[in-house]
Scaffold this motif. Structure first.
Motif, PDB file in Angstrom:
ATOM      1  N   ASP A   1       4.146  34.462 -11.310  1.00 22.53           N
ATOM      2  CA  ASP A   1       3.567  33.847 -10.110  1.00 22.53           C
ATOM      3  C   ASP A   1       3.517  34.912  -9.019  1.00 22.53           C
ATOM      4  O   ASP A   1       4.509  35.603  -8.778  1.00 22.53           O
TER       5      ASP A   1
ATOM      6  N   CYS B   1       6.030  26.108  -9.948  1.00 27.71           N
ATOM      7  CA  CYS B   1       7.028  25.125 -10.386  1.00 27.71           C
ATOM      8  C   CYS B   1       8.122  25.000  -9.330  1.00 27.71           C
ATOM      9  O   CYS B   1       8.353  25.908  -8.526  1.00 27.71           O
TER      10      CYS B   1
ATOM     11  N   TYR C   1      10.683  20.098 -12.696  1.00 19.29           N
ATOM     12  CA  TYR C   1      11.631  20.069 -13.814  1.00 19.29           C
ATOM     13  C   TYR C   1      12.325  18.713 -13.928  1.00 19.29           C
ATOM     14  O   TYR C   1      12.614  18.247 -15.033  1.00 19.29           O
TER      15      TYR C   1
ATOM     16  N   CYS D   1      10.018  28.678  -9.526  1.00 14.45           N
ATOM     17  CA  CYS D   1       9.278  29.720  -8.808  1.00 14.45           C
ATOM     18  C   CYS D   1       9.305  29.495  -7.291  1.00 14.45           C
ATOM     19  O   CYS D   1       9.257  30.456  -6.527  1.00 14.45           O
TER      20      CYS D   1
ATOM     21  N   CYS E   1       8.283  33.399 -14.038  1.00 17.65           N
ATOM     22  CA  CYS E   1       8.396  31.928 -14.093  1.00 17.65           C
ATOM     23  C   CYS E   1       9.451  31.486 -15.113  1.00 17.65           C
ATOM     24  O   CYS E   1       9.414  31.908 -16.262  1.00 17.65           O
ATOM     25  N   PRO E   2      10.384  30.635 -14.680  1.00 22.40           N
ATOM     26  CA  PRO E   2      11.453  30.193 -15.582  1.00 22.40           C
ATOM     27  C   PRO E   2      11.104  28.960 -16.415  1.00 22.40           C
ATOM     28  O   PRO E   2      12.002  28.310 -16.962  1.00 22.40           O
TER      29      PRO E   2
HETATM   30 ZN    ZN Z   1       7.220  28.769 -12.412  1.00 22.22          ZN
END
Ligand code: ZN
Length: 198
Positions: free
Chosen positions: A34, A94, A99, A111, A175-176
């Protein structure tokens, strides 16, 4: 070469002077990065995907396209892309709520928080979380309307170069996302890298 790591699941920011370039490297090939940009002289003026889509006349920037701010001033131009040219400008960054809706229990790296943490390292606070330029993110538009989440098409070591059209602060988040295959079918977020070039 002065490679800076964007650690897996984390963010990192840097200052660019007008005319400097940043090369964002997809080290492992499957990692979405990102990307945000803010004017150095007024952080409230920031790279805007909705304004950029108007300026470039498409939803994925190509080499030569200039991305613009929320005041429609040029801020970054795409000058090189060895990744296959697939990126995303449609999806929001995100965040914890994304999540939660995906069923994650407890805190999940995201992010939005990575942007805030990256700018904090430079003593800055983001005025908002702008829609990012989601480098390497593969969101095909099916039938002209429906969007789909697909793994990146980029390859290890491929990169995108952006040149600064004004003095600015750029921020990146590896990004996770590990619930849907944004970062590949392995659902394994990794590090990425960038370097600033004069
Ligand atoms: Zn992300």
């Amino acid at each position: 070469m002065n490679l800076i790591e964007i650690p897996a699941r984390r963010g990192k920011a840097a200052r660019l002077r007008q005319g400097q370039s940043v090369r964002i490297i997809n080290t492992t090939g499957q990692q979405v990065v990102d990307t945000w940009a803010f004017r150095a002289d007024d952080i409230a003026e920031l790279m805007s995907m909705e304004h950029s889509r108007v300026a470039i006349g498409r939803i994925i920037p190509a080499i030569g396209d200039t991305l613009v701010t929320n005041r429609r001033n040029p801020i970054l131009t795409l000058t090189a892309d060895t990744s296959g040219g697939i990126h995303d400008t449609l999806f929001a960054a995100c965040d914890r709520w994304r999540y939660e809706r995906l069923g994650c229990v407890g805190y999940h790296d995201n992010c939005t928080d990575n942007l805030a943490a990256a700018l904090a390292e430079l003593g800055l606070v983001p005025p908002e979380t702008p829609a990012p330029l989601n480098l390497f993110m593969n969101i095909p538009v099916i039938g002209g309307n429906r969007v789909q989440i697909c793994p990146p098409v980029s390859t290890p070591g491929s990169y995108v170069s952006l040149i600064a059209e004004c003095d600015c602060v750029v921020a990146f988040s590896a990004c996770p996302q590990d619930v849907v295959p944004v970062n590949g079918l392995a659902l394994l977020p990794t590090e990425a890298h960038f370097e600033v070039l004069d």
